[in-house]
Design a protein around this motif. Structure first.
Motif, PDB file in Angstrom:
ATOM      1  N   UNK A 191     -20.088  21.429 -12.257  1.00 50.86           N
ATOM      2  CA  UNK A 191     -21.413  22.163 -12.594  1.00 50.86           C
ATOM      3  C   UNK A 191     -21.951  21.161 -13.846  1.00 50.86           C
ATOM      4  N   UNK A 192     -21.488  20.759 -14.745  1.00 49.39           N
ATOM      5  CA  UNK A 192     -22.111  19.782 -15.636  1.00 49.39           C
ATOM      6  C   UNK A 192     -22.502  18.561 -15.004  1.00 49.39           C
ATOM      7  N   UNK A 193     -21.520  18.139 -14.226  1.00 48.24           N
ATOM      8  CA  UNK A 193     -22.184  16.751 -13.478  1.00 48.24           C
ATOM      9  C   UNK A 193     -23.350  17.114 -12.566  1.00 48.24           C
ATOM     10  N   UNK A 194     -23.339  18.432 -12.097  1.00 45.78           N
ATOM     11  CA  UNK A 194     -24.614  18.732 -11.204  1.00 45.78           C
ATOM     12  C   UNK A 194     -25.639  19.211 -12.059  1.00 45.78           C
ATOM     13  N   UNK A 195     -25.829  19.247 -13.278  1.00 46.94           N
ATOM     14  CA  UNK A 195     -27.022  19.741 -13.784  1.00 46.94           C
ATOM     15  C   UNK A 195     -28.039  18.884 -13.513  1.00 46.94           C
ATOM     16  N   UNK A 196     -29.168  19.542 -13.373  1.00 44.68           N
ATOM     17  CA  UNK A 196     -30.340  18.827 -12.874  1.00 44.68           C
ATOM     18  C   UNK A 196     -30.606  18.831 -11.329  1.00 44.68           C
ATOM     19  N   UNK A 197     -29.388  19.312 -10.437  1.00 50.85           N
ATOM     20  CA  UNK A 197     -29.821  19.311  -8.924  1.00 50.85           C
ATOM     21  C   UNK A 197     -30.625  20.476  -8.813  1.00 50.85           C
ATOM     22  N   UNK A 198     -31.333  20.388  -7.600  1.00 49.82           N
ATOM     23  CA  UNK A 198     -32.163  21.392  -7.097  1.00 49.82           C
ATOM     24  C   UNK A 198     -31.646  22.291  -6.484  1.00 49.82           C
ATOM     25  N   UNK A 199     -30.597  22.017  -5.587  1.00 50.50           N
ATOM     26  CA  UNK A 199     -30.125  22.929  -4.804  1.00 50.50           C
ATOM     27  C   UNK A 199     -28.374  22.521  -4.478  1.00 50.50           C
ATOM     28  N   UNK A 200     -27.714  23.818  -4.535  1.00 47.82           N
ATOM     29  CA  UNK A 200     -26.215  23.733  -4.178  1.00 47.82           C
ATOM     30  C   UNK A 200     -26.242  24.211  -3.017  1.00 47.82           C
ATOM     31  N   UNK A 201     -25.354  23.449  -2.023  1.00 46.58           N
ATOM     32  CA  UNK A 201     -25.100  23.978  -0.612  1.00 46.58           C
ATOM     33  C   UNK A 201     -23.511  23.996  -0.508  1.00 46.58           C
ATOM     34  N   UNK A 202     -23.038  25.500  -0.053  1.00 44.14           N
ATOM     35  CA  UNK A 202     -22.114  25.949  -0.002  1.00 44.14           C
ATOM     36  C   UNK A 202     -21.522  25.647   1.464  1.00 44.14           C
ATOM     37  N   UNK A 203     -20.760  24.530   1.686  1.00 45.90           N
ATOM     38  CA  UNK A 203     -20.117  24.458   3.176  1.00 45.90           C
ATOM     39  C   UNK A 203     -18.527  24.165   2.750  1.00 45.90           C
ATOM     40  N   UNK A 204     -18.033  25.210   2.137  1.00 43.43           N
ATOM     41  CA  UNK A 204     -16.527  25.483   2.022  1.00 43.43           C
ATOM     42  C   UNK A 204     -15.723  26.154   2.938  1.00 43.43           C
ATOM     43  N   UNK A 205     -16.208  27.286   3.350  1.00 44.78           N
ATOM     44  CA  UNK A 205     -15.154  28.057   4.192  1.00 44.78           C
ATOM     45  C   UNK A 205     -15.665  28.265   5.582  1.00 44.78           C
ATOM     46  N   UNK A 206     -17.136  29.024   5.610  1.00 43.01           N
ATOM     47  CA  UNK A 206     -17.621  29.084   6.891  1.00 43.01           C
ATOM     48  C   UNK A 206     -17.013  30.500   7.484  1.00 43.01           C
ATOM     49  N   UNK A 207     -17.240  30.647   8.871  1.00 44.75           N
ATOM     50  CA  UNK A 207     -16.622  31.780   9.370  1.00 44.75           C
ATOM     51  C   UNK A 207     -15.192  31.973   9.765  1.00 44.75           C
ATOM     52  N   UNK A 208     -14.424  31.071   9.509  1.00 43.78           N
ATOM     53  CA  UNK A 208     -12.979  30.972   9.915  1.00 43.78           C
ATOM     54  C   UNK A 208     -12.259  31.582   8.552  1.00 43.78           C
ATOM     55  N   UNK A 209     -12.752  32.043   7.709  1.00 43.51           N
ATOM     56  CA  UNK A 209     -12.167  32.391   6.454  1.00 43.51           C
ATOM     57  C   UNK A 209     -11.317  33.778   6.815  1.00 43.51           C
ATOM     58  N   UNK A 210      -9.945  33.754   6.291  1.00 37.28           N
ATOM     59  CA  UNK A 210      -9.283  34.986   6.583  1.00 37.28           C
ATOM     60  C   UNK A 210      -8.477  35.345   5.358  1.00 37.28           C
ATOM     61  N   UNK A 211      -8.600  34.675   4.417  1.00 36.34           N
ATOM     62  CA  UNK A 211      -7.853  35.075   3.058  1.00 36.34           C
ATOM     63  C   UNK A 211      -8.930  34.962   2.001  1.00 36.34           C
ATOM     64  N   UNK A 212      -8.646  35.719   0.737  1.00 39.79           N
ATOM     65  CA  UNK A 212      -9.528  35.497  -0.411  1.00 39.79           C
ATOM     66  C   UNK A 212      -9.785  34.138  -0.577  1.00 39.79           C
ATOM     67  N   UNK A 213     -11.093  33.856  -1.089  1.00 41.97           N
ATOM     68  CA  UNK A 213     -11.534  32.674  -1.769  1.00 41.97           C
ATOM     69  C   UNK A 213     -10.964  32.669  -3.032  1.00 41.97           C
ATOM     70  N   UNK A 214     -10.424  31.239  -3.491  1.00 48.70           N
ATOM     71  CA  UNK A 214      -9.658  31.172  -4.711  1.00 48.70           C
ATOM     72  C   UNK A 214     -10.491  31.436  -5.882  1.00 48.70           C
ATOM     73  N   UNK A 215      -9.980  31.963  -7.015  1.00 45.54           N
ATOM     74  CA  UNK A 215     -10.701  32.511  -7.995  1.00 45.54           C
ATOM     75  C   UNK A 215     -11.432  31.349  -8.727  1.00 45.54           C
ATOM     76  N   UNK A 216     -11.025  30.066  -8.581  1.00 48.39           N
ATOM     77  CA  UNK A 216     -11.652  29.148  -9.379  1.00 48.39           C
ATOM     78  C   UNK A 216     -12.995  28.744  -8.443  1.00 48.39           C
ATOM     79  N   UNK A 217     -12.773  28.795  -7.105  1.00 46.04           N
ATOM     80  CA  UNK A 217     -14.199  28.317  -6.314  1.00 46.04           C
ATOM     81  C   UNK A 217     -15.295  29.541  -6.507  1.00 46.04           C
TER      82      UNK A 217
END
Length: 486
Positions: free
Chosen positions: A100-126
């Motif tokens: 987040x600190x490195x991304x300060x000043x960005x205009x958009x964040x794009x979440x391309x982490x899991x998509x439709x195949x997720x079958x378990x909880x997202x890690x708490x840190x993510x």
């Protein structure tokens, strides 16, 4: 979606690499269109194909002159994702530093982490990372579906808290998780991109579509009896408001005639509030049976404000007549202890309209399965199973209203995201919905179509009115809704 893709690839219509390229390019175009002044993007890439989409997006945004920072949660694991990462060719920073600190000043964040195949909880840190980015005021774009949501049920898997996306860009068709449960609230604006896939025909009974009402709900010709005669059963003195709301909804949706039947001592109260709606004294089930000998009475609405005792007394006679019937409120609550008795009496022209609490009392085992431990068993699957058990159409009310028929056909009337209608959370709105559906049944629509069209009309009327809505306002919004359709 996998069947659609597999069918296209097997038929040599496309390749998996071409599909990923088309998806990433389309998503990049939508993102650039939504934020034309943006210049900096932070893209979070998972190891699978959703991450591969992220690398394609990075390449296309960079080609537009954007400054792009790609953060990888892990190395790409599949051949298409690996090829997309190589084609990106730009720097990739592994997750682990102060993103987040490195991304300060960005205009958009794009979440391309899991998509439709997720079958378990997202890690708490993510999940925490996504929340922190959203809390910093950076717009969040989900690729295909927000990471952490089950694409089949719309539930947030596990106990993690997810932020809402500002925009979800998905491909070919909406997914169930975009409109069901938390997905309807967390997907933000949903945009579906065409990635040049041929239509895919699902197996019989597998079809799920978004509910709508087309020009078929408009009156074209005919006299009042050609548009049906609905009987709405009402309760005793002081209990008639719900039935009157249902009756008014039915008349506004186009039923040719509507009669409210009530105990004799409630006639004066109802007469003081009704004009175009007729009245009839119905003291008992024998009187109802006698009245239903008139075949022009072709539909019944049973339950709103009726009371449990009167509902138990009247329901056998109403169902024995074989008319198209809506069972709501007290007609459902009266049998919460003996649901099998109700189901045994139903026929295939019935529509049941439970809210979550009523559903849980009629179908307790199905309600228990709709929990966080079984994310794939969604409201859709529960409604389908309930309809099959009851032998009738079941409309499970909520912002993500699900309508299912015994043969598995289903509709979803989603009043979520940009189409939200939170003003429907007001006393009496469900009674109006019951009347709208019953009015469409009286006009000859089949049960599934009447329930789906009715749910859409009901929500659209609320959207047109907006804040401050009370149930009495809903029927009077229907003419404007019809003008929009026409």
């Amino acid at each position: 979606m996998r069947r659609v893709e597999d069918a296209a690839i097997a038929g040599d219509a496309t390749t998996a690499t071409a599909l990923m390229e088309a998806a990433g390019q389309a998503a990049a175009e939508r993102i650039a269109t939504h934020w034309p002044d943006a210049e900096n993007a932070l893209i979070l890439c998972g190891s699978g194909n959703n991450g591969g989409d992220g690398y394609v997006i990075a390449r296309h945004l960079a080609a537009r002159g954007w400054q792009v920072r790609v953060v990888a949660l892990a190395l790409p694991s599949g051949p298409q994702a690996q090829a997309a990462a190589r084609a990106w060719g730009g720097p990739v920073v592994p997750l682990g530093g102060p993103v987040l600190a490195a991304g300060q000043g960005v205009d958009i964040c794009i979440d391309a982490i899991c998509g439709i195949g997720l079958n378990r909880p997202l890690a708490a840190d993510l999940a925490g990372l996504l929340r922190a980015i959203a809390a910093a005021g950076v717009p969040l774009v989900a690729v295909d579906i927000l990471s952490g949501l089950c694409a089949a049920s719309g539930r947030a898997l596990g106990d993690v808290e997810l932020p809402a996306a500002d925009l979800t860009v998905s491909f070919h068709r909406p997914k169930l998780g975009h409109v069901l449960a938390q997905g309807g609230q967390l997907s933000g604006r949903l945009e579906i991109c065409d990635i040049r896939l041929e239509p895919y025909q699902p197996a019989a009974g597998a079809c799920v579509t978004l509910a709508h009402a087309d020009a078929g709900v408009l009156k074209r010709q005919g006299h009042k009896y050609s548009h049906g005669h609905l009987l709405v059963l009402a309760g005793g003195p002081g209990r008639g408001g719900a039935a009157r709301l249902a009756a008014r909804g039915a008349l506004r949706v186009g039923a040719g005639l509507v009669t409210v039947g009530c105990p004799a001592d409630a006639l004066a109260e109802n007469a003081a509030r009704l004009d175009a709606i007729m009245l009839r004294a119905l003291p008992d089930a024998a009187a109802l049976t006698q009245m239903l000998r008139d075949r022009r009475l072709n539909a019944i609405c049973l339950g709103p404000g009726l009371g449990h005792d009167l509902a138990r007394a009247m329901l056998p006679a109403a169902l024995a007549a074989g008319r198209a019937t809506v069972l709501d409120a007290d007609a459902l609550g009266a049998f919460s202890e003996t649901p099998d008795t109700l189901f045994a009496a139903l026929h295939d022209r019935c529509v049941l309209t439970p809210h979550d609490g009523e559903f849980a009392r009629l179908f307790p085992d199905l309600a228990r399965r709709m929990d966080r431990d079984r994310p794939g068993f969604s409201r859709l699957e529960a409604a389908r199973a309930a309809a099959q058990r009851a032998g009738a159409v079941v409309l499970l009310k909520g912002p993500d209203t699900v309508i299912a028929a015994p043969d598995g056909q289903a509709r979803i009337a989603a009043a979520t995201g940009e189409n939200a209608a939170p003003w429907l959370a007001t006393a009496g709105s469900g009674d109006v919905l019951a009347g709208i559906i019953a009015g469409l049944l009286a006009r000859g629509q089949p049960p599934l179509a009447a329930a789906a069209s009715g749910a859409w009309l009901h929500a659209e009327a609320a959207r047109r009115f907006g804040p401050g809505l009370i149930a009495e306002d809903l029927p009077d919004q229907l003419p404007a809704v019809f003008r929009g359709i026409g």
